[in-house]
Design an enzyme around this catalytic site. Structure first.
Site, PDB file in Angstrom:
ATOM      1  N   GLU A  79       1.129  -1.368   0.116  1.00 25.08           N
ATOM      2  CA  GLU A  79       0.040   0.017  -0.037  1.00 25.08           C
ATOM      3  C   GLU A  79       0.854   1.141   0.164  1.00 25.08           C
ATOM      4  O   GLU A  79       0.381   2.213   0.403  1.00 25.08           O
ATOM      5  CB  GLU A  79      -1.002   0.008   1.281  1.00 25.08           C
ATOM      6  CG  GLU A  79      -0.445  -0.222   2.361  1.00 25.08           C
ATOM      7  CD  GLU A  79      -1.419   0.030   3.423  1.00 25.08           C
ATOM      8  OE1 GLU A  79      -2.123   1.065   3.769  1.00 25.08           O
ATOM      9  OE2 GLU A  79      -1.432  -0.953   4.229  1.00 25.08           O
ATOM     10  N   CYS A 111      -3.378  -3.647   4.413  1.00 28.30           N
ATOM     11  CA  CYS A 111      -2.450  -4.491   4.754  1.00 28.30           C
ATOM     12  C   CYS A 111      -2.825  -6.106   4.526  1.00 28.30           C
ATOM     13  O   CYS A 111      -2.021  -6.899   4.777  1.00 28.30           O
ATOM     14  CB  CYS A 111      -2.391  -4.608   6.398  1.00 28.30           C
ATOM     15  SG  CYS A 111      -1.989  -2.959   7.206  1.00 28.30           S
ATOM     16  N   HIS A 233      -2.585 -10.341  12.156  1.00 34.65           N
ATOM     17  CA  HIS A 233      -1.974  -9.020  11.526  1.00 34.65           C
ATOM     18  C   HIS A 233      -1.617  -8.152  12.972  1.00 34.65           C
ATOM     19  O   HIS A 233      -2.323  -8.005  13.788  1.00 34.65           O
ATOM     20  CB  HIS A 233      -2.655  -8.374  10.556  1.00 34.65           C
ATOM     21  CG  HIS A 233      -2.297  -7.080  10.360  1.00 34.65           C
ATOM     22  ND1 HIS A 233      -1.202  -6.635   9.845  1.00 34.65           N
ATOM     23  CD2 HIS A 233      -3.074  -5.763  10.503  1.00 34.65           C
ATOM     24  CE1 HIS A 233      -1.154  -5.547   9.587  1.00 34.65           C
ATOM     25  NE2 HIS A 233      -2.284  -4.587   9.930  1.00 34.65           N
TER      26      HIS A 233
HETATM   27  P1  HMG Z   1      -3.495   6.436  21.372  1.00 35.25           P
HETATM   28  O1  HMG Z   1      -4.252   7.343  21.691  1.00 35.25           O
HETATM   29  O2  HMG Z   1      -2.005   6.776  21.161  1.00 35.25           O
HETATM   30  O3  HMG Z   1      -3.390   5.414  22.520  1.00 35.25           O
HETATM   31  O4  HMG Z   1      -3.871   5.544  20.197  1.00 35.25           O
HETATM   32  P2  HMG Z   1      -4.430   5.020  23.773  1.00 35.25           P
HETATM   33  O5  HMG Z   1      -4.481   6.387  24.799  1.00 35.25           O
HETATM   34  O6  HMG Z   1      -5.537   4.363  23.317  1.00 35.25           O
HETATM   35  O7  HMG Z   1      -3.462   4.057  24.644  1.00 35.25           O
HETATM   36  C1  HMG Z   1      -3.041   2.821  23.984  1.00 35.25           C
HETATM   37  C2  HMG Z   1      -2.854   1.654  25.101  1.00 35.25           C
HETATM   38  O8  HMG Z   1      -1.856   2.080  25.647  1.00 35.25           O
HETATM   39  C3  HMG Z   1      -3.947   1.733  25.964  1.00 35.25           C
HETATM   40  O9  HMG Z   1      -4.307   0.268  26.404  1.00 35.25           O
HETATM   41  C4  HMG Z   1      -3.754   2.494  27.215  1.00 35.25           C
HETATM   42  O10 HMG Z   1      -4.470   2.076  28.617  1.00 35.25           O
HETATM   43  C5  HMG Z   1      -2.331   1.987  27.335  1.00 35.25           C
HETATM   44  P3  HMG Z   1      -5.666  -0.575  25.937  1.00 35.25           P
HETATM   45  O11 HMG Z   1      -6.742   0.367  26.581  1.00 35.25           O
HETATM   46  O12 HMG Z   1      -5.697  -0.207  24.447  1.00 35.25           O
HETATM   47  O13 HMG Z   1      -5.496  -1.961  26.350  1.00 35.25           O
HETATM   48  N1  HMG Z   1      -1.510   2.885  28.115  1.00 35.25           N
HETATM   49  C6  HMG Z   1      -0.430   2.371  28.911  1.00 35.25           C
HETATM   50  N2  HMG Z   1       0.175   1.177  29.220  1.00 35.25           N
HETATM   51  C7  HMG Z   1       1.136   1.265  30.201  1.00 35.25           C
HETATM   52  N3  HMG Z   1       1.659   2.225  30.892  1.00 35.25           N
HETATM   53  C8  HMG Z   1       1.241   3.523  30.419  1.00 35.25           C
HETATM   54  C9  HMG Z   1       0.088   3.660  29.485  1.00 35.25           C
HETATM   55  N4  HMG Z   1      -0.619   4.745  28.905  1.00 35.25           N
HETATM   56  C10 HMG Z   1      -1.413   4.315  27.994  1.00 35.25           C
HETATM   57  N5  HMG Z   1       1.967   4.521  30.975  1.00 35.25           N
HETATM   58  C11 HMG Z   1      -4.053   3.911  18.349  1.00 35.25           C
HETATM   59  C12 HMG Z   1      -3.601   4.154  19.941  1.00 35.25           C
HETATM   60  C13 HMG Z   1      -3.979   2.483  18.264  1.00 35.25           C
HETATM   61  C14 HMG Z   1      -5.600   4.230  18.069  1.00 35.25           C
HETATM   62  C15 HMG Z   1      -2.919   4.734  17.582  1.00 35.25           C
HETATM   63  O14 HMG Z   1      -1.897   3.966  17.934  1.00 35.25           O
HETATM   64  C16 HMG Z   1      -3.363   4.556  15.986  1.00 35.25           C
HETATM   65  O15 HMG Z   1      -3.866   5.482  15.505  1.00 35.25           O
HETATM   66  N6  HMG Z   1      -2.530   3.734  15.273  1.00 35.25           N
HETATM   67  C17 HMG Z   1      -2.866   3.485  13.856  1.00 35.25           C
HETATM   68  C18 HMG Z   1      -3.935   2.748  13.707  1.00 35.25           C
HETATM   69  C19 HMG Z   1      -3.915   1.449  13.905  1.00 35.25           C
HETATM   70  O16 HMG Z   1      -2.705   0.729  14.122  1.00 35.25           O
HETATM   71  N7  HMG Z   1      -4.992   0.649  14.009  1.00 35.25           N
HETATM   72  C20 HMG Z   1      -4.963  -0.911  14.263  1.00 35.25           C
HETATM   73  C21 HMG Z   1      -6.123  -1.602  13.898  1.00 35.25           C
HETATM   74  S1  HMG Z   1      -6.409  -1.056  12.101  1.00 35.25           S
HETATM   75  C22 HMG Z   1      -5.274  -2.054  11.045  1.00 35.25           C
HETATM   76  O17 HMG Z   1      -4.604  -3.053  11.754  1.00 35.25           O
HETATM   77  C23 HMG Z   1      -4.761  -1.595   9.981  1.00 35.25           C
HETATM   78  C24 HMG Z   1      -3.590  -1.146   9.740  1.00 35.25           C
HETATM   79  O18 HMG Z   1      -2.296  -1.830   9.775  1.00 35.25           O
HETATM   80  C25 HMG Z   1      -3.452  -0.233   8.337  1.00 35.25           C
HETATM   81  C26 HMG Z   1      -3.662  -1.169   7.023  1.00 35.25           C
HETATM   82  O19 HMG Z   1      -4.542  -2.187   7.014  1.00 35.25           O
HETATM   83  O20 HMG Z   1      -3.220  -0.972   5.996  1.00 35.25           O
HETATM   84  C27 HMG Z   1      -3.312   0.193  10.587  1.00 35.25           C
END
Ligand code: HMG
Length: 382
Positions: A79, A111, A233
């Site tokens: 991609e 992906c 994935h």
């Molecule tokens: P965010 O706002 O950075 O993170 O977004 P958050 O505030 O939701 O925190 C993430 C986790 O860290 C949470 O855990 C927190 O509790 C924890 P969870 O509730 O999820 O279990 N946390 C801590 N843990 C330990 N110590 C600490 C601490 N602070 C917080 N101090 C988000 C996270 C995934 C949304 C962001 O990284 C993002 O937008 N990523 C890109 C999109 C993505 O990867 N999505 C995944 C599914 S889609 C997919 O897989 C397709 C893709 O590969 C693309 C394609 O297909 O081409 C992306």
């Protein structure tokens, strides 16, 4: 007739950013990255690296052990397309000096397309058992700075040779598939970084896990206990844990974390390599401590947008002697570490245009992208 992965190899980039450096620079608790996202570092491309150079590196190693004259198709999944018309695989075909009597095509669906390419290759070999197909998944995950996705960036390529009577993994017939029109992650033609609905993407991924699993059961009548290890994935490795837990809850069974643990070793360090991510998981699982001969793996491939597939494979007896991707840990260890400031400077200096330019000479990989002349991308052997 058994058909599947006969050989595979990987490549990644010249540079690495440790997430501890990002945490310190941005004043974030490093636990958020290591535990919250399950990521430790990510690969960063040099200006003279792209999806073609990584793909050609992985494929050249793979072909040094195999008879290239048997290859009838090159399927390149990405991609991170470098051209709207010409398939990136055609550049790789040229760099590798493959015969002209080869069909070369690019596959795209976020992906997921590495898996679409793999299944297309299996279907080709089912019809022409003497042929082999080179499948390459290669991507660079590049998110906007200060976005939620920035710490989940990464880059890498996995090349796989698909053949009859495979040495490593037989891909079993009948998989579970799932498509749902959802805008969780997309990259329009005029943007070098994706738009992401983070929370929606997590839900869409988990809905797809369950939807594809249910279709697999309806199609095959498989039981969850028929699967020895699961590979999901991994956009960030915590996502695999979430999906695994969701599947267990859906089925009302216990699915221990040990069933996915070994598949996450490399992705914690490579970052998201989009189409290649599931297959870095496969390499890590195959290189783990478990003897997998004769065991069934369950693989879940997800591509935002969204299309996904749950499929299975049987690890072949003697597979360990045919695993040559023993360079993975070494190539990850040998990446050159960037400071956070150096990483951001390189990220911001990204050139997406096809105007004439010459790239800085950095990579010591077998192939490099040397720049653009008259709108034509130039590649050379190092
Ligand atoms: P965010 O706002 O950075 O993170 O977004 P958050 O505030 O939701 O925190 C993430 C986790 O860290 C949470 O855990 C927190 O509790 C924890 P969870 O509730 O999820 O279990 N946390 C801590 N843990 C330990 N110590 C600490 C601490 N602070 C917080 N101090 C988000 C996270 C995934 C949304 C962001 O990284 C993002 O937008 N990523 C890109 C999109 C993505 O990867 N999505 C995944 C599914 S889609 C997919 O897989 C397709 C893709 O590969 C693309 C394609 O297909 O081409 C992306």
């Amino acid at each position: 007739m058994k058909i599947g992965i006969h050989d595979l190899d990987v490549a990644t980039t010249h540079f690495v950013l440790k997430l501890d450096s990002m945490a310190e620079a941005l004043g974030v608790d490093p636990g958020k990255y290591h535990m919250g996202l399950g990521q430790d570092e990510f690969s960063v491309p040099a200006p003279d690296e792209d999806v073609v150079t990584m793909a050609a590196e992985a494929a050249t190693r793979l072909l040094s052990r195999n008879d290239a004259s048997k290859i009838r198709m090159v399927l390149f999944a990405t991609e991170t397309g470098i051209d709207q018309s010409k398939a990136a695989g055609v550049f790789v075909h040229g760099l590798l000096g493959l015969p002209n009597a080869v069909r070369t095509v690019e596959f795209k669906q976020a992906c997921y397309s590495g898996t679409a390419a793999l299944q297309t290759a299996v279907n080709h070999v089912a019809r022409y058992p003497e042929d082999q197909v080179l499948v390459i998944a290669s991507d660079i995950a590049r998110y906007a700075v200060d976005s939620g996705g920035e710490p989940t960036q990464g880059a890498g390529a996995v090349a796989m040779l698909i053949a009859a009577d495979p040495s490593i993994l037989e891909i079993e017939p009948d998989s579970g598939v799932y498509t749902a029109d959802v805008n969780d992650f997309w990259r329009p033609n005029d943007s070098s970084t994706p738009f992401v609905e983070g929370k929606l993407s997590l839900d869409a991924y988990m809905d797809a896990t369950l939807g594809a699993w249910d279709d697999l059961v309806a199609r095959r009548g498989i039981e969850i206990s028929d699967i020895h290890r699961f590979l999901h994935h991994q956009p960030f490795t915590k996502m695999a844990r979430k999906a695994h837990a969701k599947l267990a809850e859906h089925l009302g069974v216990e699915l221990g974390a040990d069933l996915i643990e070994e598949s996450m070793t490399y992705n914690r360090r490579v970052g998201n390599s989009y189409t290649a991510s599931l297959y870095f998981g496969l390499v890590a699982q195959l290189q783990g401590n478990d003897d997998l001969a004769g065991k069934r793996l369950g693989l879940f491939s997800y591509g935002s947008g969204s299309v996904s597939e749950f499929f299975t494979g049987i690890v072949q007896p003697g597979y360990a002697e045919h695993l040559h991707a023993d360079n993975v840990a070494e190539s990850l260890d040998s990446r050159v570490e960037l400071s956070f400031e150096e990483y951001r400077e390189r990220h911001n200096a990204y050139v997406g245009s096809s105007d004439n330019n010459e790239t800085e000479k950095v990579t010591d990989a077998p192939f490099r992208f040397s720049g653009v002349i008259d709108h034509v991308r130039q590649y050379e052997a190092n």
